[in-house]
Scaffold this motif. Structure first.
Motif, PDB file in Angstrom:
ATOM      1  N   VAL A 118      28.053  51.427  70.598  1.00 43.89           N
ATOM      2  CA  VAL A 118      27.330  52.021  69.484  1.00 43.89           C
ATOM      3  C   VAL A 118      27.571  53.521  69.446  1.00 43.89           C
ATOM      4  N   GLN A 119      27.848  54.026  68.263  1.00 43.08           N
ATOM      5  CA  GLN A 119      28.016  55.452  68.077  1.00 43.08           C
ATOM      6  C   GLN A 119      27.471  55.848  66.708  1.00 43.08           C
ATOM      7  N   LEU A 120      26.718  56.939  66.679  1.00 49.43           N
ATOM      8  CA  LEU A 120      26.229  57.514  65.438  1.00 49.43           C
ATOM      9  C   LEU A 120      26.831  58.900  65.295  1.00 49.43           C
ATOM     10  N   VAL A 121      27.408  59.181  64.143  1.00 48.91           N
ATOM     11  CA  VAL A 121      28.071  60.458  63.913  1.00 48.91           C
ATOM     12  C   VAL A 121      27.518  61.089  62.653  1.00 48.91           C
ATOM     13  N   GLU A 122      26.905  62.264  62.807  1.00 50.41           N
ATOM     14  CA  GLU A 122      26.386  63.015  61.670  1.00 50.41           C
ATOM     15  C   GLU A 122      27.471  63.913  61.090  1.00 50.41           C
ATOM     16  N   SER A 123      27.342  64.187  59.808  1.00 47.16           N
ATOM     17  CA  SER A 123      28.222  65.129  59.149  1.00 47.16           C
ATOM     18  C   SER A 123      27.495  65.729  57.959  1.00 47.16           C
ATOM     19  N   GLY A 124      28.050  66.785  57.397  1.00 41.89           N
ATOM     20  CA  GLY A 124      27.505  67.387  56.198  1.00 41.89           C
ATOM     21  C   GLY A 124      26.747  68.679  56.414  1.00 41.89           C
ATOM     22  N   GLY A 125      26.538  69.065  57.665  1.00 39.69           N
ATOM     23  CA  GLY A 125      25.855  70.317  57.928  1.00 39.69           C
ATOM     24  C   GLY A 125      26.731  71.503  57.586  1.00 39.69           C
ATOM     25  N   GLY A 126      26.117  72.666  57.587  1.00 37.47           N
ATOM     26  CA  GLY A 126      26.844  73.881  57.285  1.00 37.47           C
ATOM     27  C   GLY A 126      25.909  75.001  56.928  1.00 37.47           C
ATOM     28  N   SER A 168      28.835  53.103  64.079  1.00 36.43           N
ATOM     29  CA  SER A 168      29.952  52.233  64.399  1.00 36.43           C
ATOM     30  C   SER A 168      29.592  51.386  65.609  1.00 36.43           C
ATOM     31  N   GLY A 169      30.345  50.338  65.814  1.00 44.32           N
ATOM     32  CA  GLY A 169      30.091  49.449  66.933  1.00 44.32           C
ATOM     33  C   GLY A 169      29.279  48.227  66.565  1.00 44.32           C
ATOM     34  N   ARG A 170      28.401  48.374  65.608  1.00 38.24           N
ATOM     35  CA  ARG A 170      27.586  47.282  65.100  1.00 38.24           C
ATOM     36  C   ARG A 170      26.871  47.746  63.851  1.00 38.24           C
ATOM     37  N   THR A 171      26.253  46.824  63.175  1.00 34.27           N
ATOM     38  CA  THR A 171      25.445  47.156  62.017  1.00 34.27           C
ATOM     39  C   THR A 171      23.975  47.205  62.411  1.00 34.27           C
ATOM     40  N   ASN A 199      23.671  50.144  53.406  1.00 36.43           N
ATOM     41  CA  ASN A 199      24.035  49.152  54.411  1.00 36.43           C
ATOM     42  C   ASN A 199      25.522  48.797  54.368  1.00 36.43           C
ATOM     43  N   ALA A 200      26.092  48.776  53.180  1.00 37.38           N
ATOM     44  CA  ALA A 200      27.506  48.436  53.054  1.00 37.38           C
ATOM     45  C   ALA A 200      28.387  49.440  53.782  1.00 37.38           C
ATOM     46  N   LYS A 201      27.938  50.688  53.852  1.00 40.49           N
ATOM     47  CA  LYS A 201      28.692  51.734  54.535  1.00 40.49           C
ATOM     48  C   LYS A 201      28.179  52.009  55.938  1.00 40.49           C
ATOM     49  N   ASN A 202      27.118  51.304  56.336  1.00 36.68           N
ATOM     50  CA  ASN A 202      26.504  51.503  57.648  1.00 36.68           C
ATOM     51  C   ASN A 202      26.132  52.969  57.850  1.00 36.68           C
ATOM     52  N   THR A 203      25.564  53.564  56.806  1.00 34.43           N
ATOM     53  CA  THR A 203      25.353  54.996  56.766  1.00 34.43           C
ATOM     54  C   THR A 203      23.930  55.339  56.336  1.00 34.43           C
ATOM     55  N   ILE A 204      23.388  56.380  56.952  1.00 31.22           N
ATOM     56  CA  ILE A 204      22.094  56.948  56.611  1.00 31.22           C
ATOM     57  C   ILE A 204      22.336  58.326  56.005  1.00 31.22           C
ATOM     58  N   TYR A 205      21.526  58.689  55.024  1.00 29.55           N
ATOM     59  CA  TYR A 205      21.663  59.984  54.374  1.00 29.55           C
ATOM     60  C   TYR A 205      20.363  60.755  54.434  1.00 29.55           C
TER      61      TYR A 205
END
Length: 124
Positions: free
Chosen positions: A2-10, A25-28, A74-80
């Motif tokens: 399992v890995q969670l990767v944040e992006s979008g900061g600045g 990644s790694g699972r849903t 859920n389709a992108k396995n992504t949180i915003y």
């Protein structure tokens, strides 16, 4: 794994907007609750927002309510985390997290998986 990767900061000016993303990644985790936390230098990691497993319930810290919106795809396995009307006090490292607990989760101990964080700096 399992890995969670944040992006979008600045860096953004006060009053501006940013959208943070957190991709797993790694699972849903469709059936897990999800949250965002933040930590400023010298401060404790604090709760920002939570969304329940099916996305029909959200909860926000008073300091961000009305300005921030948590969502998931859920389709992108992504949180915003959509952040509007940013203030200098929003400056922090932001972390996404996933919890296996049911119901509202607002403390770090309630979460099982964490991202590495993404830095947000709001200039005055």
């Amino acid at each position: 794994q399992v890995q969670l990767v944040e992006s979008g900061g600045g860096l953004v000016q006060a009053g501006g907007s940013l959208r943070l993303s957190c991709t797993a990644s790694g699972r849903t985790f469709n059936s897990y609750g999800k949250g965002w936390f933040r930590q400023a230098p010298g401060q404790e990691r604090e709760f920002v927002a939570h969304i329940n497993w099916n996305g029909d319930s959200t909860y926000y810290a008073a300091s961000v309510k009305g300005r921030f919106t948590i969502s998931r795809d859920n389709a992108k396995n992504t949180i915003y985390l959509q952040m509007n009307s940013l203030k200098p006090d929003d400056t922090a490292v932001y972390y996404c997290a996933i919890t296996s607990r049911t119901g509202l989760a607002t403390t770090t101990a309630m979460y099982d998986y964490w991202g590495q964080g993404t830095r947000v700096t709001v200039s005055s």
